[in-house]
Design a protein around this motif. Structure first.
Motif, mmCIF file in Angstrom:
data_model
loop_
_atom_site.group_PDB
_atom_site.id
_atom_site.type_symbol
_atom_site.label_atom_id
_atom_site.label_comp_id
_atom_site.label_asym_id
_atom_site.label_seq_id
_atom_site.Cartn_x
_atom_site.Cartn_y
_atom_site.Cartn_z
ATOM 1 N N LEU A 141 74.493 51.419 57.197
ATOM 2 C CA LEU A 141 74.526 51.372 58.653
ATOM 3 C C LEU A 141 75.507 50.290 59.103
ATOM 4 C CD1 LEU A 141 73.228 52.167 61.414
ATOM 5 C CD2 LEU A 141 71.576 50.354 61.012
ATOM 6 N N LYS A 142 76.431 50.648 60.005
ATOM 7 C CA LYS A 142 77.403 49.682 60.504
ATOM 8 C C LYS A 142 76.768 48.890 61.642
ATOM 9 C CE LYS A 142 81.429 52.443 59.201
ATOM 10 N NZ LYS A 142 82.644 53.143 59.682
ATOM 11 N N THR A 143 76.230 47.731 61.295
ATOM 12 C CA THR A 143 75.484 46.952 62.280
ATOM 13 C C THR A 143 76.378 46.415 63.396
ATOM 14 O OG1 THR A 143 75.641 45.039 60.799
ATOM 15 C CG2 THR A 143 73.607 46.328 60.717
ATOM 16 N N ASP A 144 77.672 46.215 63.114
ATOM 17 C CA ASP A 144 78.579 45.742 64.173
ATOM 18 C C ASP A 144 78.665 46.756 65.308
ATOM 19 O OD1 ASP A 144 79.071 43.443 62.806
ATOM 20 O OD2 ASP A 144 81.030 44.032 62.036
ATOM 21 N N ASP A 145 78.707 48.044 64.944
ATOM 22 C CA ASP A 145 78.740 49.094 65.973
ATOM 23 C C ASP A 145 77.438 49.121 66.756
ATOM 24 O OD1 ASP A 145 81.245 49.776 65.073
ATOM 25 O OD2 ASP A 145 80.570 51.482 63.869
ATOM 26 N N LEU A 146 76.327 48.905 66.051
ATOM 27 C CA LEU A 146 75.012 48.885 66.693
ATOM 28 C C LEU A 146 74.911 47.726 67.684
ATOM 29 C CD1 LEU A 146 72.124 50.050 66.835
ATOM 30 C CD2 LEU A 146 71.533 48.569 64.912
ATOM 31 N N ILE A 147 75.399 46.563 67.288
ATOM 32 C CA ILE A 147 75.371 45.386 68.165
ATOM 33 C C ILE A 147 76.217 45.624 69.415
ATOM 34 C CG2 ILE A 147 76.047 42.959 68.373
ATOM 35 C CD1 ILE A 147 75.526 42.737 65.333
ATOM 36 N N LYS A 148 77.401 46.184 69.215
ATOM 37 C CA LYS A 148 78.307 46.439 70.340
ATOM 38 C C LYS A 148 77.655 47.360 71.357
ATOM 39 C CE LYS A 148 83.063 47.877 71.341
ATOM 40 N NZ LYS A 148 84.334 48.396 70.762
ATOM 41 N N TRP A 149 76.956 48.378 70.868
ATOM 42 C CA TRP A 149 76.272 49.320 71.761
ATOM 43 C C TRP A 149 75.082 48.661 72.452
ATOM 44 C CZ3 TRP A 149 71.259 51.442 70.506
ATOM 45 C CH2 TRP A 149 70.791 52.380 71.444
ATOM 46 N N ALA A 150 74.222 47.998 71.672
ATOM 47 C CA ALA A 150 72.977 47.442 72.218
ATOM 48 C C ALA A 150 73.225 46.276 73.168
ATOM 49 C CB ALA A 150 72.064 47.009 71.076
ATOM 50 N N SER A 151 74.273 45.506 72.906
ATOM 51 C CA SER A 151 74.521 44.310 73.721
ATOM 52 C C SER A 151 74.872 44.654 75.169
ATOM 53 C CB SER A 151 75.629 43.461 73.106
ATOM 54 O OG SER A 151 76.854 44.163 73.075
ATOM 55 N N LYS A 152 75.304 45.905 75.418
ATOM 56 C CA LYS A 152 75.620 46.318 76.787
ATOM 57 C C LYS A 152 74.378 46.319 77.671
ATOM 58 C CE LYS A 152 79.374 49.395 75.265
ATOM 59 N NZ LYS A 152 79.811 50.819 75.177
ATOM 60 N N TYR A 153 73.199 46.397 77.049
ATOM 61 C CA TYR A 153 71.952 46.485 77.803
ATOM 62 C C TYR A 153 71.254 45.131 77.954
ATOM 63 C CZ TYR A 153 72.491 51.507 77.065
ATOM 64 O OH TYR A 153 72.970 52.796 77.048
ATOM 65 N N LEU A 154 71.829 44.083 77.362
ATOM 66 C CA LEU A 154 71.186 42.766 77.432
ATOM 67 C C LEU A 154 71.238 42.202 78.850
ATOM 68 C CD1 LEU A 154 72.390 40.931 74.199
ATOM 69 C CD2 LEU A 154 70.055 41.636 74.738
ATOM 70 N N HIS A 155 70.121 41.663 79.282
ATOM 71 C CA HIS A 155 70.079 40.941 80.552
ATOM 72 C C HIS A 155 70.644 39.542 80.338
ATOM 73 C CE1 HIS A 155 68.556 39.852 84.535
ATOM 74 N NE2 HIS A 155 68.146 38.719 83.998
ATOM 75 N N SER A 156 71.249 38.977 81.363
ATOM 76 C CA SER A 156 71.794 37.622 81.260
ATOM 77 C C SER A 156 71.436 36.809 82.495
ATOM 78 C CB SER A 156 73.318 37.670 81.114
ATOM 79 O OG SER A 156 73.870 36.368 81.126
ATOM 80 N N ASN A 157 70.934 35.595 82.262
ATOM 81 C CA ASN A 157 70.669 34.638 83.343
ATOM 82 C C ASN A 157 71.741 33.543 83.368
ATOM 83 O OD1 ASN A 157 68.184 35.736 84.340
ATOM 84 N ND2 ASN A 157 67.170 34.968 82.507
ATOM 85 N N VAL A 158 72.876 33.813 82.739
ATOM 86 C CA VAL A 158 73.954 32.827 82.627
ATOM 87 C C VAL A 158 74.910 32.978 83.806
ATOM 88 C CG1 VAL A 158 75.842 31.963 81.188
ATOM 89 C CG2 VAL A 158 73.783 32.923 80.114
ATOM 90 N N ILE A 159 75.290 31.845 84.416
ATOM 91 C CA ILE A 159 76.261 31.896 85.515
ATOM 92 C C ILE A 159 77.494 31.074 85.170
ATOM 93 C CG2 ILE A 159 74.456 32.245 87.231
ATOM 94 C CD1 ILE A 159 74.802 29.379 88.115
ATOM 95 N N GLU A 160 78.616 31.464 85.762
ATOM 96 C CA GLU A 160 79.880 30.764 85.557
ATOM 97 C C GLU A 160 79.854 29.426 86.295
ATOM 98 O OE1 GLU A 160 82.697 31.646 83.848
ATOM 99 O OE2 GLU A 160 81.891 33.562 83.109
ATOM 100 N N ILE A 161 80.192 28.372 85.567
ATOM 101 C CA ILE A 161 80.204 27.032 86.159
ATOM 102 C C ILE A 161 81.632 26.485 86.108
ATOM 103 C CG2 ILE A 161 79.370 24.661 85.947
ATOM 104 C CD1 ILE A 161 77.266 26.677 86.924
#
Length: 290
Positions: A141-161
Protein backbone atom coordinates in the motif's frame (compact mmCIF):
# COMPACT_ATOMS: atom_id res chain seq x y z
CA UNK A 1 -26.91 -52.49 14.34
CA UNK A 2 -29.07 -49.36 14.68
CA UNK A 3 -27.30 -47.90 17.77
CA UNK A 4 -23.88 -48.39 16.15
CA UNK A 5 -25.04 -46.66 12.95
CA UNK A 6 -26.50 -43.80 14.98
CA UNK A 7 -23.28 -43.38 16.97
CA UNK A 8 -21.29 -43.35 13.71
CA UNK A 9 -23.52 -40.61 12.25
CA UNK A 10 -23.32 -38.55 15.44
CA UNK A 11 -19.54 -38.89 15.46
CA UNK A 12 -19.27 -37.82 11.82
CA UNK A 13 -21.61 -34.86 12.42
CA UNK A 14 -19.59 -33.78 15.47
CA UNK A 15 -16.36 -34.01 13.45
CA UNK A 16 -17.92 -31.91 10.68
CA UNK A 17 -19.03 -29.25 13.18
CA UNK A 18 -15.53 -29.11 14.70
CA UNK A 19 -14.00 -28.86 11.22
CA UNK A 20 -16.34 -26.03 10.20
CA UNK A 21 -15.70 -24.19 13.45
CA UNK A 22 -11.95 -24.53 12.97
CA UNK A 23 -12.20 -23.36 9.37
CA UNK A 24 -14.35 -20.41 10.40
CA UNK A 25 -11.81 -19.43 13.06
CA UNK A 26 -9.00 -19.52 10.48
CA UNK A 27 -10.93 -17.54 7.88
CA UNK A 28 -11.96 -14.84 10.37
CA UNK A 29 -8.51 -14.42 11.85
CA UNK A 30 -7.70 -10.69 12.31
CA UNK A 31 -4.84 -9.30 10.21
CA UNK A 32 -3.71 -7.02 13.06
CA UNK A 33 -2.26 -8.16 16.35
CA UNK A 34 -4.15 -5.51 18.29
CA UNK A 35 -2.28 -6.13 21.54
CA UNK A 36 0.83 -4.77 19.79
CA UNK A 37 -0.78 -2.51 17.18
CA UNK A 38 -1.98 1.09 17.37
CA UNK A 39 -4.79 0.30 14.93
CA UNK A 40 -8.03 0.38 16.95
CA UNK A 41 -10.34 -2.64 16.44
CA UNK A 42 -13.96 -1.69 15.76
CA UNK A 43 -16.94 -3.94 16.43
CA UNK A 44 -20.74 -3.84 16.45
CA UNK A 45 -20.49 -2.70 20.06
CA UNK A 46 -18.07 0.25 19.83
CA UNK A 47 -18.54 1.59 16.28
CA UNK A 48 -21.15 4.14 17.31
CA UNK A 49 -19.05 5.54 20.16
CA UNK A 50 -15.74 5.49 18.27
CA UNK A 51 -16.94 6.75 14.90
CA UNK A 52 -20.49 8.17 14.85
CA UNK A 53 -20.27 10.14 18.11
CA UNK A 54 -16.73 11.32 17.37
CA UNK A 55 -17.99 12.79 14.07
CA UNK A 56 -20.77 14.63 15.90
CA UNK A 57 -18.77 16.02 18.82
CA UNK A 58 -15.17 16.59 17.64
CA UNK A 59 -13.09 17.69 14.65
CA UNK A 60 -11.13 14.43 14.43
CA UNK A 61 -10.86 12.47 11.19
CA UNK A 62 -11.06 8.65 11.38
CA UNK A 63 -9.68 6.20 8.82
CA UNK A 64 -11.13 2.69 8.90
CA UNK A 65 -9.67 -0.38 7.16
CA UNK A 66 -12.49 -2.82 6.36
CA UNK A 67 -11.03 -6.24 5.54
CA UNK A 68 -11.47 -9.96 5.28
CA UNK A 69 -8.64 -12.29 6.19
CA UNK A 70 -9.00 -13.98 2.80
CA UNK A 71 -9.31 -10.83 0.66
CA UNK A 72 -5.83 -11.41 -0.74
CA UNK A 73 -4.51 -7.92 0.01
CA UNK A 74 -4.97 -6.98 3.65
CA UNK A 75 -2.22 -9.30 4.89
CA UNK A 76 0.15 -7.39 2.57
CA UNK A 77 -1.24 -3.97 3.49
CA UNK A 78 -1.41 -4.43 7.26
CA UNK A 79 2.33 -3.99 8.05
CA UNK A 80 2.56 -0.74 6.03
CA UNK A 81 -0.72 0.53 7.48
CA UNK A 82 0.43 -0.34 10.99
CA UNK A 83 3.76 1.42 10.50
CA UNK A 84 1.97 4.48 9.10
CA UNK A 85 -0.32 4.42 12.13
CA UNK A 86 2.65 4.67 14.49
CA UNK A 87 3.72 7.88 12.75
CA UNK A 88 0.34 9.57 12.32
CA UNK A 89 -1.56 8.30 15.35
CA UNK A 90 -3.17 11.39 16.85
CA UNK A 91 -3.34 13.23 13.54
CA UNK A 92 -5.86 10.64 12.38
CA UNK A 93 -7.85 8.10 14.37
CA UNK A 94 -6.89 4.85 12.64
CA UNK A 95 -9.13 1.79 13.00
CA UNK A 96 -9.99 -1.57 11.43
CA UNK A 97 -13.04 -3.81 11.09
CA UNK A 98 -12.86 -7.59 10.59
CA UNK A 99 -15.72 -8.10 8.11
CA UNK A 100 -15.65 -11.89 8.51
CA UNK A 101 -16.64 -11.44 12.14
CA UNK A 102 -18.74 -8.26 11.80
CA UNK A 103 -20.41 -8.78 8.42
CA UNK A 104 -23.57 -6.89 9.43
CA UNK A 105 -21.56 -3.81 10.36
CA UNK A 106 -19.71 -3.88 7.04
CA UNK A 107 -22.96 -4.18 5.09
CA UNK A 108 -24.41 -1.29 7.07
CA UNK A 109 -21.38 0.82 6.09
CA UNK A 110 -21.86 -0.11 2.41
CA UNK A 111 -18.62 -2.07 2.13
CA UNK A 112 -18.80 -4.19 -1.03
CA UNK A 113 -15.10 -4.50 -1.95
CA UNK A 114 -12.39 -5.94 0.25
CA UNK A 115 -10.22 -4.39 1.39
CA UNK A 116 -11.70 -0.87 1.61
CA UNK A 117 -10.42 2.17 3.50
CA UNK A 118 -13.18 4.58 4.45
CA UNK A 119 -12.73 8.07 5.88
CA UNK A 120 -15.09 9.55 8.47
CA UNK A 121 -14.71 13.33 8.77
CA UNK A 122 -16.65 15.63 11.12
CA UNK A 123 -20.29 16.21 10.27
CA UNK A 124 -21.54 17.54 7.83
CA UNK A 125 -18.82 16.06 5.57
CA UNK A 126 -20.14 12.66 4.41
CA UNK A 127 -18.10 9.47 4.86
CA UNK A 128 -16.02 8.71 1.77
CA UNK A 129 -14.11 5.71 0.46
CA UNK A 130 -10.48 5.80 -0.65
CA UNK A 131 -10.87 6.29 -4.42
CA UNK A 132 -8.16 3.78 -5.35
CA UNK A 133 -9.56 0.25 -5.78
CA UNK A 134 -7.34 -1.51 -3.27
CA UNK A 135 -8.00 -5.01 -4.60
CA UNK A 136 -6.06 -4.24 -7.79
CA UNK A 137 -3.06 -2.50 -6.16
CA UNK A 138 0.16 -4.33 -6.90
CA UNK A 139 2.67 -4.65 -4.05
CA UNK A 140 2.55 -2.68 -0.82
CA UNK A 141 0.00 0.00 0.00
CA UNK A 142 1.40 3.41 -1.00
CA UNK A 143 0.89 5.27 2.25
CA UNK A 144 2.10 8.58 0.76
CA UNK A 145 -0.87 8.55 -1.62
CA UNK A 146 -3.18 7.70 1.27
CA UNK A 147 -1.84 10.60 3.35
CA UNK A 148 -2.21 13.04 0.46
CA UNK A 149 -5.85 12.03 0.02
CA UNK A 150 -6.80 11.91 3.72
CA UNK A 151 -5.05 15.15 4.68
CA UNK A 152 -7.51 17.12 2.50
CA UNK A 153 -10.19 16.35 5.10
CA UNK A 154 -8.20 17.43 8.17
CA UNK A 155 -9.63 20.29 10.20
CA UNK A 156 -7.20 23.05 11.16
CA UNK A 157 -7.32 25.60 13.99
CA UNK A 158 -4.07 27.19 12.78
CA UNK A 159 -4.05 30.84 11.68
CA UNK A 160 -1.48 32.86 9.76
CA UNK A 161 0.51 35.16 12.03
CA UNK A 162 2.48 38.18 10.83
CA UNK A 163 4.05 41.18 12.48
CA UNK A 164 0.77 43.01 11.76
CA UNK A 165 -1.50 40.72 13.81
CA UNK A 166 0.78 39.01 16.32
CA UNK A 167 -0.05 41.48 19.11
CA UNK A 168 -3.78 40.84 18.69
CA UNK A 169 -3.22 37.08 18.65
CA UNK A 170 -1.18 37.11 21.86
CA UNK A 171 -3.45 39.55 23.72
CA UNK A 172 -6.70 37.63 23.28
CA UNK A 173 -7.61 35.00 25.89
CA UNK A 174 -4.51 35.77 27.98
CA UNK A 175 -4.95 32.60 30.06
CA UNK A 176 -4.64 30.45 26.92
CA UNK A 177 -1.03 29.69 25.94
CA UNK A 178 -0.14 30.49 22.32
CA UNK A 179 1.87 28.22 20.04
CA UNK A 180 3.89 29.63 17.13
CA UNK A 181 5.47 27.51 14.40
CA UNK A 182 8.12 29.25 12.32
CA UNK A 183 8.55 27.51 8.97
CA UNK A 184 9.90 27.86 5.44
CA UNK A 185 7.35 25.39 4.04
CA UNK A 186 4.14 26.25 2.23
CA UNK A 187 0.78 25.39 3.73
CA UNK A 188 0.24 23.96 7.22
CA UNK A 189 1.98 20.68 8.15
CA UNK A 190 -0.57 17.94 8.79
CA UNK A 191 1.04 17.14 12.14
CA UNK A 192 0.51 20.75 13.20
CA UNK A 193 -3.13 20.59 12.06
CA UNK A 194 -3.58 17.44 14.14
CA UNK A 195 -2.10 19.10 17.22
CA UNK A 196 -4.39 22.10 16.79
CA UNK A 197 -7.38 19.75 16.93
CA UNK A 198 -6.04 17.72 19.87
CA UNK A 199 -5.52 20.89 21.92
CA UNK A 200 -8.60 22.74 20.70
CA UNK A 201 -9.68 25.41 23.24
CA UNK A 202 -6.62 24.58 25.38
CA UNK A 203 -3.92 26.13 23.17
CA UNK A 204 -4.13 28.63 20.30
CA UNK A 205 -2.02 27.87 17.23
CA UNK A 206 -0.37 30.26 14.79
CA UNK A 207 2.08 29.78 11.93
CA UNK A 208 4.77 32.28 10.90
CA UNK A 209 6.46 32.25 7.49
CA UNK A 210 10.18 32.69 7.02
CA UNK A 211 9.46 35.84 5.00
CA UNK A 212 8.40 37.72 8.15
CA UNK A 213 11.89 38.84 9.15
CA UNK A 214 10.67 41.10 11.98
CA UNK A 215 9.07 38.19 13.84
CA UNK A 216 12.03 35.90 13.18
CA UNK A 217 14.28 38.54 14.76
CA UNK A 218 11.89 39.20 17.65
CA UNK A 219 11.82 35.52 18.61
CA UNK A 220 15.52 34.97 17.81
CA UNK A 221 14.73 32.18 15.36
CA UNK A 222 18.00 30.67 14.13
CA UNK A 223 16.73 27.57 12.33
CA UNK A 224 13.56 26.29 10.71
CA UNK A 225 11.29 24.82 11.74
CA UNK A 226 11.15 26.32 15.24
CA UNK A 227 8.22 25.96 17.62
CA UNK A 228 7.66 28.17 20.67
CA UNK A 229 5.02 28.50 23.37
CA UNK A 230 4.12 31.97 24.64
CA UNK A 231 2.56 31.69 28.08
CA UNK A 232 1.35 34.39 30.47
CA UNK A 233 3.69 34.72 33.42
CA UNK A 234 6.73 33.45 31.52
CA UNK A 235 9.43 36.06 30.82
CA UNK A 236 10.56 34.39 27.61
CA UNK A 237 8.95 32.15 24.99
CA UNK A 238 9.47 28.45 25.68
CA UNK A 239 11.31 26.85 22.75
CA UNK A 240 10.82 23.22 21.76
CA UNK A 241 14.29 21.70 21.73
CA UNK A 242 13.44 18.14 20.76
CA UNK A 243 15.36 16.51 17.95
CA UNK A 244 12.32 15.26 16.02
CA UNK A 245 9.28 17.19 14.85
CA UNK A 246 6.83 14.33 15.08
CA UNK A 247 3.34 14.23 16.56
CA UNK A 248 4.19 12.18 19.66
CA UNK A 249 7.12 14.36 20.76
CA UNK A 250 5.33 17.64 20.07
CA UNK A 251 2.19 16.44 21.84
CA UNK A 252 4.21 15.52 24.93
CA UNK A 253 5.89 18.94 24.92
CA UNK A 254 2.68 20.94 24.39
CA UNK A 255 0.67 18.89 26.87
CA UNK A 256 2.76 20.37 29.68
CA UNK A 257 1.53 23.86 28.84
CA UNK A 258 -2.08 23.14 27.84
CA UNK A 259 -4.83 24.19 30.20
CA UNK A 260 -7.40 21.64 31.33
CA UNK A 261 -10.01 24.36 31.66
CA UNK A 262 -9.62 27.89 30.39
CA UNK A 263 -12.40 30.37 31.24
CA UNK A 264 -13.23 32.25 28.08
CA UNK A 265 -10.87 30.13 26.01
CA UNK A 266 -11.64 29.54 22.36
CA UNK A 267 -10.31 28.19 19.11
CA UNK A 268 -7.53 30.01 17.27
CA UNK A 269 -10.04 30.54 14.48
CA UNK A 270 -12.10 32.77 16.79
CA UNK A 271 -9.22 35.18 17.22
CA UNK A 272 -9.54 38.77 16.01
CA UNK A 273 -6.12 38.18 14.46
CA UNK A 274 -7.98 36.40 11.64
CA UNK A 275 -9.93 39.60 10.91
CA UNK A 276 -7.80 42.17 9.09
CA UNK A 277 -10.11 45.12 9.89
CA UNK A 278 -9.99 44.34 13.63
CA UNK A 279 -6.20 44.09 13.57
CA UNK A 280 -5.87 47.43 11.80
CA UNK A 281 -8.08 49.15 14.42
CA UNK A 282 -6.08 47.62 17.30
CA UNK A 283 -2.79 48.68 15.75
CA UNK A 284 -4.11 52.22 15.17
CA UNK A 285 -5.26 52.55 18.77
CA UNK A 286 -1.89 51.32 20.00
CA UNK A 287 -0.18 54.09 18.04
CA UNK A 288 -2.38 56.89 19.43
CA UNK A 289 -0.61 59.01 22.00
CA UNK A 290 -2.46 59.53 25.32
Amino acid sequence: SFPRTLNYKVTRMYSLVVLLASLSAVLSKPVYEHSKSNVMPLTNFNFNDQISKIRQTTNYVSLVHFYKYTDGKSLEFAPAFDSWTNEYRGVFRICAVDCDTYADLCRKEDITEFPTIKLYAPIPIPPTKYPVLMSVIQGELKTDDLIKWASKYLHSNVIEITNANVATFLAEHPSVPKVLLFTDKKGVPIIYKGLSVSFEKKLNFGIVRNTDELLLQKYAVKKLPTLVVVKAGEKKPIVYDGKEFNYANLFEFLNIYSEVFVPGGGSSLDSSATKQWMTEICNSLANVSP
